[in-house]
Design a protein around this motif. Structure first.
Motif, PDB file in Angstrom:
ATOM      1  N   PHE A  39      -8.550   5.878 -21.164  1.00 24.81           N
ATOM      2  CA  PHE A  39      -7.945   4.331 -21.227  1.00 24.81           C
ATOM      3  C   PHE A  39      -9.056   3.531 -21.786  1.00 24.81           C
ATOM      4  N   GLN A  40     -10.039   3.960 -22.598  1.00 23.83           N
ATOM      5  CA  GLN A  40     -11.117   3.310 -22.967  1.00 23.83           C
ATOM      6  C   GLN A  40     -10.430   2.332 -24.131  1.00 23.83           C
ATOM      7  N   GLU A  41     -11.097   1.164 -24.329  1.00 17.07           N
ATOM      8  CA  GLU A  41     -10.881   0.014 -25.166  1.00 17.07           C
ATOM      9  C   GLU A  41     -12.185  -0.365 -26.016  1.00 17.07           C
ATOM     10  N   GLY A  42     -12.155  -0.436 -27.343  1.00 15.74           N
ATOM     11  CA  GLY A  42     -13.102  -0.640 -27.936  1.00 15.74           C
ATOM     12  C   GLY A  42     -13.807   0.576 -28.352  1.00 15.74           C
ATOM     13  N   ASP A  43     -15.163   0.656 -28.993  1.00 19.17           N
ATOM     14  CA  ASP A  43     -15.896   1.574 -29.445  1.00 19.17           C
ATOM     15  C   ASP A  43     -17.178   1.616 -29.105  1.00 19.17           C
ATOM     16  N   PHE A  44     -18.005   2.837 -29.125  1.00 19.30           N
ATOM     17  CA  PHE A  44     -19.396   2.883 -28.682  1.00 19.30           C
ATOM     18  C   PHE A  44     -20.088   2.313 -30.026  1.00 19.30           C
ATOM     19  N   PRO A  45     -21.376   1.474 -29.643  1.00 18.65           N
ATOM     20  CA  PRO A  45     -22.010   1.600 -28.162  1.00 18.65           C
ATOM     21  C   PRO A  45     -21.364   0.179 -27.436  1.00 18.65           C
ATOM     22  N   ALA A  46     -20.686  -0.848 -28.410  1.00 17.69           N
ATOM     23  CA  ALA A  46     -20.370  -1.699 -27.674  1.00 17.69           C
ATOM     24  C   ALA A  46     -19.638  -2.855 -28.713  1.00 17.69           C
ATOM     25  N   PRO A  47     -18.652  -3.670 -28.362  1.00 17.82           N
ATOM     26  CA  PRO A  47     -17.881  -3.864 -26.985  1.00 17.82           C
ATOM     27  C   PRO A  47     -17.202  -2.705 -26.582  1.00 17.82           C
ATOM     28  N   VAL A  48     -17.006  -2.196 -25.622  1.00 23.37           N
ATOM     29  CA  VAL A  48     -16.333  -1.110 -25.018  1.00 23.37           C
ATOM     30  C   VAL A  48     -15.966  -1.523 -23.481  1.00 23.37           C
ATOM     31  N   LYS A  49     -14.767  -1.148 -23.307  1.00 24.16           N
ATOM     32  CA  LYS A  49     -14.315  -0.917 -21.920  1.00 24.16           C
ATOM     33  C   LYS A  49     -14.361   0.385 -21.303  1.00 24.16           C
ATOM     34  N   TYR A  50     -15.101   0.640 -20.358  1.00 21.60           N
ATOM     35  CA  TYR A  50     -15.145   2.262 -20.211  1.00 21.60           C
ATOM     36  C   TYR A  50     -15.187   2.342 -18.471  1.00 21.60           C
ATOM     37  N   GLY A  51     -14.760   3.561 -17.994  1.00 23.38           N
ATOM     38  CA  GLY A  51     -14.709   3.900 -16.687  1.00 23.38           C
ATOM     39  C   GLY A  51     -13.585   4.914 -16.612  1.00 23.38           C
ATOM     40  N   TYR A  52     -13.698   5.651 -15.512  1.00 24.79           N
ATOM     41  CA  TYR A  52     -12.458   6.706 -15.334  1.00 24.79           C
ATOM     42  C   TYR A  52     -12.504   7.271 -13.962  1.00 24.79           C
ATOM     43  N   LEU A  53     -12.630   6.483 -12.759  1.00 23.81           N
ATOM     44  CA  LEU A  53     -12.615   6.824 -11.432  1.00 23.81           C
ATOM     45  C   LEU A  53     -12.019   5.503 -10.710  1.00 23.81           C
ATOM     46  N   ASN A  54     -10.666   5.496 -10.587  1.00 22.83           N
ATOM     47  CA  ASN A  54      -9.853   4.510 -10.499  1.00 22.83           C
ATOM     48  C   ASN A  54      -8.904   4.766  -9.255  1.00 22.83           C
ATOM     49  N   VAL A  55      -8.847   4.228  -8.188  1.00 26.42           N
ATOM     50  CA  VAL A  55      -7.982   4.367  -7.139  1.00 26.42           C
ATOM     51  C   VAL A  55      -7.012   3.006  -6.825  1.00 26.42           C
ATOM     52  N   GLY A  56      -5.853   2.920  -7.025  1.00 21.22           N
ATOM     53  CA  GLY A  56      -5.082   1.908  -6.713  1.00 21.22           C
ATOM     54  C   GLY A  56      -3.589   2.132  -5.890  1.00 21.22           C
ATOM     55  N   VAL A  57      -3.054   0.989  -5.659  1.00 20.25           N
ATOM     56  CA  VAL A  57      -1.638   1.311  -5.232  1.00 20.25           C
ATOM     57  C   VAL A  57      -0.672   0.668  -6.092  1.00 20.25           C
ATOM     58  N   VAL A  58       0.361   1.375  -6.076  1.00 16.31           N
ATOM     59  CA  VAL A  58       1.448   1.117  -7.078  1.00 16.31           C
ATOM     60  C   VAL A  58       2.305  -0.104  -6.589  1.00 16.31           C
ATOM     61  N   GLU A  59       2.377  -1.027  -7.635  1.00 14.08           N
ATOM     62  CA  GLU A  59       3.227  -2.252  -7.391  1.00 14.08           C
ATOM     63  C   GLU A  59       4.692  -2.370  -7.747  1.00 14.08           C
ATOM     64  N   GLN A  60       4.501  -1.819  -9.055  1.00 13.46           N
ATOM     65  CA  GLN A  60       5.828  -1.613  -9.571  1.00 13.46           C
ATOM     66  C   GLN A  60       5.984  -0.148 -10.254  1.00 13.46           C
ATOM     67  N   GLY A  61       7.119   0.239 -10.249  1.00 12.38           N
ATOM     68  CA  GLY A  61       7.554   1.563 -10.741  1.00 12.38           C
ATOM     69  C   GLY A  61       8.616   2.489 -10.255  1.00 12.38           C
ATOM     70  N   PRO A  62       8.630   3.670 -10.478  1.00 18.02           N
ATOM     71  CA  PRO A  62       9.746   4.472  -9.713  1.00 18.02           C
ATOM     72  C   PRO A  62       9.642   4.228  -8.220  1.00 18.02           C
ATOM     73  N   SER A  63      10.800   4.577  -7.463  1.00 17.50           N
ATOM     74  CA  SER A  63      10.770   4.199  -5.965  1.00 17.50           C
ATOM     75  C   SER A  63       9.948   5.224  -5.436  1.00 17.50           C
ATOM     76  N   GLU A  64      10.023   6.558  -5.751  1.00 18.84           N
ATOM     77  CA  GLU A  64       9.180   7.216  -5.073  1.00 18.84           C
ATOM     78  C   GLU A  64       7.566   7.101  -5.067  1.00 18.84           C
ATOM     79  N   LEU A  65       7.033   5.899  -6.074  1.00 18.30           N
ATOM     80  CA  LEU A  65       5.518   5.787  -6.179  1.00 18.30           C
ATOM     81  C   LEU A  65       5.167   4.403  -5.641  1.00 18.30           C
ATOM     82  N   LEU A  66       6.394   3.783  -5.230  1.00 17.14           N
ATOM     83  CA  LEU A  66       6.216   2.412  -4.806  1.00 17.14           C
ATOM     84  C   LEU A  66       5.515   2.420  -3.394  1.00 17.14           C
TER      85      LEU A  66
END
Length: 324
Positions: free
Chosen positions: A65-92
């Motif tokens: 899910f990177q935005e931008g390009d190396f070396p910068a500016p760039v939005k980088y990261g890949y270890l994310n844990v969250g809670v589903v606020e909208q979406g299919p009922s089985e994931l809410l």
């Protein structure tokens, strides 16, 4: 309709900032996730922060899910844990792991989030990507019952590989590191510790994850004739000299590269199955040993430089997000 969120960007090598972003409502096959925690390791992400991704690797090293390009500016990261606020009922309301960046809320395809199993605390689930790398490395390495194994480099990836190997019956296993403080980590995950000079040789298998030339050299010394060194390190733009003279050929040694982007042929597992396995492994409380600190999201621009230069010692540093 849009909703305000905030994301961490690397504005230039060595400097980050938090920027506002607008996100749209999720579509029929998407979810809106409110981030609870992200993880930062002192490996790949600090190399990215420092602008040390070689141009030849810019494409290969893009985060999902990177935005931008190396070396910068760039939005980088890949270890994310969250809670589903909208979406299919089985994931809410479900807690999910994804390879998303450091951002307070985001919209992503349903297929890119994985439900965190019961029994895995949300903060520990940030390790899923690292454990997945370790699982993939062990699929490449193919350890056997009774093997003599050394893991050289007690960082996140090497340590996670050692924690998994500790479950194998009959193995002689050592975690090897120049930093004697890693002995505490070894104790917590239930493996023996040794400094490089004291490590046991005649190994059937050596997992190398120190990202140093000295570590790779010592790995080749520890492995037995016709043994295998699995190379997990990523060196960024650093050149490495490998001692392939002397006894390398006569001992018929193998150096095998391992990278999480590919699954060894013949394993017959999908990427989703590999990640699901990694999340299940995180039910083991020993993985708490890899979570060495917490900071608030607002502090991330000050925290990452300290992680990159080593003034803030860490394995996985957890970033905590505001509840609202």
């Amino acid at each position: 309709m849009t909703s305000d969120a905030y994301a961490f960007w690397i504005a230039e090598p060595g400097r980050g900032e938090i920027r506002p972003v607008a996100i749209g409502a999720p579509g029929p096959d998407e979810v809106l996730v409110r981030t609870l925690h992200t993880g930062v390791s002192r490996g790949t992400e600090t190399l990215v922060f420092s602008g040390r991704v070689p141009e030849s690797q810019w494409s290969a090293m893009r985060a999902p899910f990177q935005e931008g390009d190396f070396p910068a500016p760039v939005k980088y990261g890949y270890l994310n844990v969250g809670v589903v606020e909208q979406g299919p009922s089985e994931l809410l309301g479900r807690t999910v792991f994804s390879l998303y960046t450091h951002q307070t809320r985001f919209v992503a395809p349903v297929t890119t989030v994985s439900v965190v199993p019961e029994g895995v605390p949300a903060h520990r689930a940030v390790l899923a990507g690292t454990v997945e790398t370790a699982v993939n490395a062990l699929w490449d390495a193919r350890p056997a019952i009774g093997d003599r194994i050394a893991v050289v480099g007690g960082g996140m990836v090497g340590g996670c590989a050692a924690a998994i190997l500790a479950r194998f019956p009959g193995v002689r296993l050592q975690l090897v590191d120049v930093d004697e403080r890693r002995a505490e980590l070894a104790t917590r995950i239930g493996v023996d510790f040794a400094t490089p000079q004291d490590a046991l040789g005649d190994c059937d298998l050596v997992i190398h994850a120190s990202a140093t030339q000295a570590g790779l050299t010592r790995s080749l010394e520890l492995v037995r004739a016709e043994g295998t060194v699995v190379e997990l390190s990523w060196y960024g733009d650093k050149q490495v000299s490998v001692p392939l003279g002397e006894h390398f050929h006569s001992r018929r040694l193998t150096i095998r590269g391992s990278q999480v982007g590919g699954i060894v042929p013949g394993r017959h597992r999908s990427y989703a199955e590999r990640l699901a396995l990694s999340l299940e492994l995180l039910k083991d409380e020993r993985f708490e040993a890899f979570l060495t600190g917490h900071s608030d999201f607002a502090e991330l621009p000050e925290v990452l430089p300290r992680l990159a230069d080593g003034s803030l010692p860490a394995l996985c540093h957890v970033i905590d997000y505001p509840e609202e």
